[in-house]
Write a protein that holds these residues in place. Sequence first.
Motif, short mmCIF file in Angstrom:
data_model
loop_
_atom_site.label_atom_id
_atom_site.label_comp_id
_atom_site.label_asym_id
_atom_site.label_seq_id
_atom_site.Cartn_x
_atom_site.Cartn_y
_atom_site.Cartn_z
N GLY A 187 1.11 -1.10 -0.21
CA GLY A 187 -0.10 -0.08 -0.02
C GLY A 187 0.84 1.56 -0.14
N LEU A 188 1.68 1.47 -0.72
CA LEU A 188 2.88 2.58 -1.08
C LEU A 188 2.14 3.71 -0.72
N ASN A 189 2.17 4.78 -0.64
CA ASN A 189 1.44 6.59 -0.67
C ASN A 189 3.47 7.13 -0.81
N SER A 190 2.19 8.02 -0.91
CA SER A 190 3.20 9.25 -0.82
C SER A 190 3.94 9.81 0.36
N GLN A 248 9.10 3.64 -10.87
CA GLN A 248 8.54 4.34 -11.29
C GLN A 248 7.31 4.20 -10.98
N ILE A 249 6.80 2.67 -10.42
CA ILE A 249 5.80 3.20 -8.96
C ILE A 249 5.89 4.05 -8.33
N ALA A 250 6.62 3.80 -8.00
CA ALA A 250 6.69 4.85 -6.89
C ALA A 250 6.83 6.38 -7.07
N ALA A 304 6.17 7.92 -3.73
CA ALA A 304 6.88 7.98 -2.19
C ALA A 304 8.59 8.57 -3.28
N THR A 305 8.95 8.14 -1.88
CA THR A 305 10.43 8.55 -1.72
C THR A 305 11.26 7.38 -2.25
N GLU A 362 12.57 8.61 11.27
CA GLU A 362 11.56 7.56 11.33
C GLU A 362 11.87 5.97 10.47
N GLY A 363 12.62 6.44 9.30
CA GLY A 363 13.19 4.85 8.59
C GLY A 363 11.87 4.97 7.57
N ALA A 364 12.67 3.77 6.55
CA ALA A 364 12.24 3.32 5.55
C ALA A 364 10.77 2.72 6.47
N ARG A 365 9.14 2.77 5.56
CA ARG A 365 8.17 1.96 5.68
C ARG A 365 8.59 1.05 4.49
N VAL A 366 9.13 0.58 3.48
CA VAL A 366 8.58 -0.72 2.60
C VAL A 366 9.97 -0.93 2.14
N VAL A 367 10.61 -1.80 2.10
CA VAL A 367 11.75 -2.43 1.76
C VAL A 367 11.38 -3.41 0.27
#
Length: 329
Positions: free
Chosen positions: A142-145, A164-166, A171-172, A213-218
């Motif tokens: 559920g990646l978001n901005s 590209q999808i990010a 998203a960054t 905070e770190g990265a939510r998605v890897v």
Amino acid sequence: MARIVRFHEEGGPEVLRIEDIDLPRPGQGEVRIRVRALGLNRAEALLRSGTYIEKPALPSGLGLEAAGIIEEVGPGVDGFAPGDAVSIIPPISMVRWPAYGELITFPAEFVVKHPPSLGWVSAAAVWMQYLTAYGALIDIAGLNSQDFVIVTAASSSVGLAAIQIAGMVGATTVAVTRTSAKKQALLEVGAGHVIASAEEDLEKRLKEITGPEGARVVFDPIGGPIFEPLTAAMAKGGILIEYGGLSPQPTLFPLFTVLSKCLTLRGYLVHEIIGDAKRLDAAKTFILRGLQSGALEPVIARTFPFEQIVEAHRFLESNEQFGKIVVTI
């Protein structure tokens, strides 16, 4: 008769042969496609070498992606007609429905009319990379901005698709690649940050970029020792999606980091999306919208003629490519 690529023994690229084969006419729910281009994937090299999740009976065909023109439709097929320009969604079994050939027969459910703006080369490079990245980043995570997403093996076709999808959802992306040789190219396709893991302290740089905070998605196809710095830089409640195992070294479970941050480590195969009609329809809608808007644009590393399929596989295994390798017919 049609020229088809097969292998009679497992091994390196040299075991691939181009053979003349009689193909049956399309059966119930199938279409026959005159192929113009093939997209190459690492899964095909794994099948050929005997290390894939699917085990073929020899001799075997192979291949997961192609684009071409429908030549014949079988009984029970609606929505397609001879002359339609189409590309194929990777099937669950490439042994049952191999794509390396001048003519191929595929279930109509895995066939898509791609945007007319795509040429044959680009159309053959769409579905594996974008479906894989979409399923992980959008369907599962559920990646978001508001998110940072770490993408390893970033210069692979799936890595570039993920960048590209990010970008489509704001998203960054933190792109991780082995050396700085591809840094500028990764920035040009939309990566927010690039880390050369062989030249920089990966954990330190990740923490500098993503902050406290770190990265939510890897999103990782490597495994092995990289798990430790990746999880160390993740946010509490974050998710690491593993879709490969490229590292020859053991992947140790980072127990205390996972516990302290309540992390999710999730194995993933694109078959999850392909095998679920509802999720696949959502994925196709998202990807076709991105292709039509230009937000998604396949990056082609190099093309080879069909007669050089062995050389194309050698290049695939060289890890020198930036983007997708395509074979034209």
